[in-house]
Design an enzyme around this catalytic site. Structure first.
Site, PDB file in Angstrom:
ATOM      1  N   ASN A 149       0.625  -1.199   0.109  1.00 50.03           N
ATOM      2  CA  ASN A 149       0.050   0.061  -0.065  1.00 50.03           C
ATOM      3  C   ASN A 149       0.960   1.179  -0.498  1.00 50.03           C
ATOM      4  O   ASN A 149       0.545   1.682  -0.628  1.00 50.03           O
ATOM      5  CB  ASN A 149      -1.269   0.393   1.024  1.00 50.03           C
ATOM      6  CG  ASN A 149      -0.806  -0.066   2.541  1.00 50.03           C
ATOM      7  OD1 ASN A 149       1.188  -0.511   2.592  1.00 50.03           O
ATOM      8  ND2 ASN A 149      -1.007   0.954   3.569  1.00 50.03           N
ATOM      9  N   SER A 226       0.097  -7.594   7.054  1.00 49.21           N
ATOM     10  CA  SER A 226      -1.880  -8.659   7.750  1.00 49.21           C
ATOM     11  C   SER A 226      -0.876  -8.713   9.470  1.00 49.21           C
ATOM     12  O   SER A 226       0.075  -9.349   9.680  1.00 49.21           O
ATOM     13  CB  SER A 226      -2.120  -9.181   6.977  1.00 49.21           C
ATOM     14  OG  SER A 226      -1.059 -10.732   6.459  1.00 49.21           O
ATOM     15  N   GLY A 230       1.874 -11.308  10.254  1.00 48.39           N
ATOM     16  CA  GLY A 230       3.219 -10.661  11.057  1.00 48.39           C
ATOM     17  C   GLY A 230       3.249 -11.413  11.970  1.00 48.39           C
ATOM     18  O   GLY A 230       4.530 -11.751  12.882  1.00 48.39           O
ATOM     19  N   GLU A 247       4.575  -3.811  11.983  1.00 42.30           N
ATOM     20  CA  GLU A 247       3.347  -2.647  11.953  1.00 42.30           C
ATOM     21  C   GLU A 247       2.504  -3.565  10.795  1.00 42.30           C
ATOM     22  O   GLU A 247       2.293  -3.702  10.149  1.00 42.30           O
ATOM     23  CB  GLU A 247       4.000  -1.446  11.066  1.00 42.30           C
ATOM     24  CG  GLU A 247       5.008  -0.674  11.598  1.00 42.30           C
ATOM     25  CD  GLU A 247       4.401   0.023  12.912  1.00 42.30           C
ATOM     26  OE1 GLU A 247       2.966   0.106  13.478  1.00 42.30           O
ATOM     27  OE2 GLU A 247       4.845   0.260  13.473  1.00 42.30           O
ATOM     28  N   CYS A 281      -3.125   1.948   6.577  1.00 45.48           N
ATOM     29  CA  CYS A 281      -3.406   0.745   7.759  1.00 45.48           C
ATOM     30  C   CYS A 281      -4.285   1.824   8.994  1.00 45.48           C
ATOM     31  O   CYS A 281      -4.680   1.266   9.981  1.00 45.48           O
ATOM     32  CB  CYS A 281      -1.860   0.222   8.434  1.00 45.48           C
ATOM     33  SG  CYS A 281      -0.742   1.543   8.496  1.00 45.48           S
ATOM     34  N   GLN A 328      -8.473  -8.734  -2.962  1.00 48.86           N
ATOM     35  CA  GLN A 328      -9.257  -7.259  -2.285  1.00 48.86           C
ATOM     36  C   GLN A 328      -9.684  -6.581  -2.156  1.00 48.86           C
ATOM     37  O   GLN A 328     -10.788  -6.371  -1.361  1.00 48.86           O
ATOM     38  CB  GLN A 328      -7.626  -5.952  -2.105  1.00 48.86           C
ATOM     39  CG  GLN A 328      -8.476  -4.540  -1.773  1.00 48.86           C
ATOM     40  CD  GLN A 328      -7.611  -5.284   0.269  1.00 48.86           C
ATOM     41  OE1 GLN A 328      -6.715  -6.181   0.745  1.00 48.86           O
ATOM     42  NE2 GLN A 328      -8.534  -5.288   1.217  1.00 48.86           N
ATOM     43  N   GLU A 380     -10.195  -5.498   9.969  1.00 46.45           N
ATOM     44  CA  GLU A 380      -9.895  -4.657   9.291  1.00 46.45           C
ATOM     45  C   GLU A 380     -10.334  -4.796   7.701  1.00 46.45           C
ATOM     46  O   GLU A 380     -10.244  -6.488   7.202  1.00 46.45           O
ATOM     47  CB  GLU A 380      -8.569  -4.539   9.426  1.00 46.45           C
ATOM     48  CG  GLU A 380      -7.589  -3.734   8.435  1.00 46.45           C
ATOM     49  CD  GLU A 380      -5.991  -3.207   8.070  1.00 46.45           C
ATOM     50  OE1 GLU A 380      -5.580  -4.134   9.072  1.00 46.45           O
ATOM     51  OE2 GLU A 380      -5.556  -2.182   9.035  1.00 46.45           O
ATOM     52  N   GLU A 459       9.024   3.275  14.484  1.00 49.30           N
ATOM     53  CA  GLU A 459       9.574   3.131  14.024  1.00 49.30           C
ATOM     54  C   GLU A 459       9.874   4.840  13.371  1.00 49.30           C
ATOM     55  O   GLU A 459       8.954   5.874  13.537  1.00 49.30           O
ATOM     56  CB  GLU A 459       8.529   2.337  12.801  1.00 49.30           C
ATOM     57  CG  GLU A 459       8.483   1.163  12.539  1.00 49.30           C
ATOM     58  CD  GLU A 459       8.281   0.682  10.689  1.00 49.30           C
ATOM     59  OE1 GLU A 459       9.373   0.769  10.218  1.00 49.30           O
ATOM     60  OE2 GLU A 459       7.350   0.326  10.866  1.00 49.30           O
TER      61      GLU A 459
END
Ligand code: ADP
Length: 478
Positions: A149, A226, A230, A247, A281, A328, A380, A459
């Site tokens: 993204n 995702s 993760g 993240e 996100c 998606q 989400e 970050e």
């Protein structure tokens, strides 16, 4: 046909196989072919990064500054061209594409400066005559695994601090966006870095990802993507005692109180929920609205949504580009159905759109009359879908905002200093926005979340040093 190749130990390679890079605004447009690295190539990239690590760790702050500054300068100079490539492969509109490229350039510039500003501490020991110094050292080889993204900004905000603090890198970008990663690697390849200090391996995460997360010579893994992936990466890293930074998702609330400036609330919610096709996100996917303003807010949002131009990302008139791919889009449409099935009312959009060119177009969806327990408010979606939850007052709004397993970004629209201050203190999120969209952050300050959204150190900004360095404490008796 343009080839987006791998870059390993200072050489370009075609990979073990190739996959096509398709434009989501026009699926007839094949942008190029992307190299898929074999596991052996992924291992070779780690070995190359390992071999280059002592050399780059010994580089001076000036050398690091020069490399990062050169990369930043070229990215900024080429932002229109690279932005166009980014929009063509990811589907965000041209202004967002070139804006993202500019962001990547600014990040390299920021960390060029940080390379010159690394500090340590010198303390007196508790023992007489002894001094103590605390310094930061590189971690070693870091693997960076990135999503589709933000095809250039997310690689940039991992690569730049990694290199600034003296680490060497293996980047594994998302398969859907190989062009931006390749362009970035090409710029890095000419920046004066020693061969092997930066490596790019394309391909399927499920295939070569585990090579990176289990290889003993990789010392740290930074991942954005995702939740299930993760969590798998965290497990692999725990097994091998690697540093890990994750993240992941969000289900970000935007609270709109009765006293809000309605223009600001609508603009912030529209931007936060639907810009970049909702594929952020930090997107505002839960609009939590107090009852005194609810109906006016929904009416204004619906009116604004009707005017949004959905279409080809490369058409300058477009405001909302396509969804990134078929899978998606199917997920986004599915969630609209799920919300409807749960009793939500689709106030606007939510259907697939046909445009002149074959692409993954969707009418942004606003779903009203939803309640906090519905799946649409807990999972989400990662698309242009937002739901409205009606609440009685600020206290209920805060409770609903925090009733979520994620905690990335939380927004509030209010003219009350009292509520804004309380929300900043009590929102369970890594980032809080007052009268601003939940998405859209600065590059010189920390980025990250709480709860299920993030794991490990922050970050960006100076805080990035926590992840990309390790601390050494030295005692000296002269
Ligand atoms: P998304 O649904 O946003 O693509 P993913 O979590 O699937 O999110 O992908 C994010 C990144 O993680 C991509 O670069 C992908 O290739 C990579 N990836 C996927 N599976 C794994 C894995 N098992 N190990 C390491 N990386 C992976």
């Amino acid at each position: 046909m343009t080839e987006f190749r791998n870059f390993i130990a200072g050489s370009w390679s075609e990979g073990a196989s190739q996959s096509p890079n398709i434009n989501p605004s026009d699926t007839r447009d094949v942008i190029g072919t992307a190299a898929r690295a074999s596991r052996a190539e992924a291992e070779a990239a780690v070995e190359a990064a390992h071999a280059a690590a002592p050399l780059w760790a010994a580089s001076t702050p000036q050398q690091r500054f020069d490399v990062l500054d050169r990369i930043g300068t070229e990215i900024l100079e080429r932002r229109e061209e690279l932005g166009r490539l980014l929009s063509r492969e990811e589907g965000k509109i041209l202004a967002e594409g070139s804006g993202e490229v500019m962001r990547a350039g600014q990040i390299f510039k920021f960390f060029a400066g940080e390379a010159l500003r690394q500090t340590g501490d010198v303390l007196a020991s508790v023992r007489p005559g002894v001094t103590v110094d605390v310094r930061r050292e590189p971690v070693g080889v870091v693997a960076l695994i990135t999503p589709w993204n933000f095809p250039i900004a997310i690689p940039a905000w991992k690569i730049a601090p990694a290199l600034a603090y003296g680490n060497t890198v293996v980047l594994k970008p998302a398969e859907l966006v190989p062009g931006s990663a390749h362009a970035l690697a090409e710029i890095i390849s000419r920046s004066g870095l020693p061969a092997g200090a930066f490596n790019l391996v394309g391909g399927k995460g499920s295939d070569i990802g585990p090579v990176l997360t289990s290889h003993p010579k990789v010392k740290a893994v930074s991942f954005t993507g995702s939740v299930p992936t993760g969590r798998g990466i965290a497990r692999a890293c725990a097994e091998n005692l690697k540093k890990v930074q994750l993240e992941m998702g969000g289900k970000n609330p935007m609270v709109v109180l009765d006293d809000a400036d309605l223009d600001i609330a609508v603009a912030a919610s529209l931007n936060g929920a639907f810009f970049s096709t909702g594929q952020r996100c930090t997107a505002s996917s839960r609009l939590i609205v107090t009852e005194g303003i609810h109906d006016r807010f929904v009416a204004r949002m619906t009116e604004a949504l009707k005017k949004l131009v959905v279409g080809d990302a490369l058409d300058p008139a477009t405001q909302i580009g396509p969804v990134v791919d078929e899978r998606q889009l199917a997920q986004d449409l599915d969630y609209v159905d799920i919300a409807r099935g749960e009793g939500g009312k689709v106030a606007f959009g939510g259907e697939r759109l046909n445009r002149e060119k074959p692409g993954f177009y969707m009418a942004p969806a606003l779903i009203t009359e939803t309640t906090p327990g519905m799946r649409i408010n807990r999972e989400e979606v990662f698309g242009p879908v937002a739901s409205v939850i009606r609440v009685k007052d600020y206290d209920e709004a805060l409770a609903v905002a925090n009733d979520c397993e994620f905690g990335l970004s939380s927004g509030i629209c209010t003219t009350s200093l009292k509520y804004a201050s309380d929300f900043k203190a009590k929102a369970q999120a890594g980032m809080v926005m007052v009268n601003l969209p939940t998405a859209g952050v600065d590059y010189h300050v920390p980025f990250g979340g709480t709860k299920g959204s993030s794991f490990g150190p922050r970050e960006q900004g100076r805080y990035a040093a926590e992840f990309y360095t390790t601390v050494k404490t030295a005692y000296t008796q002269p």
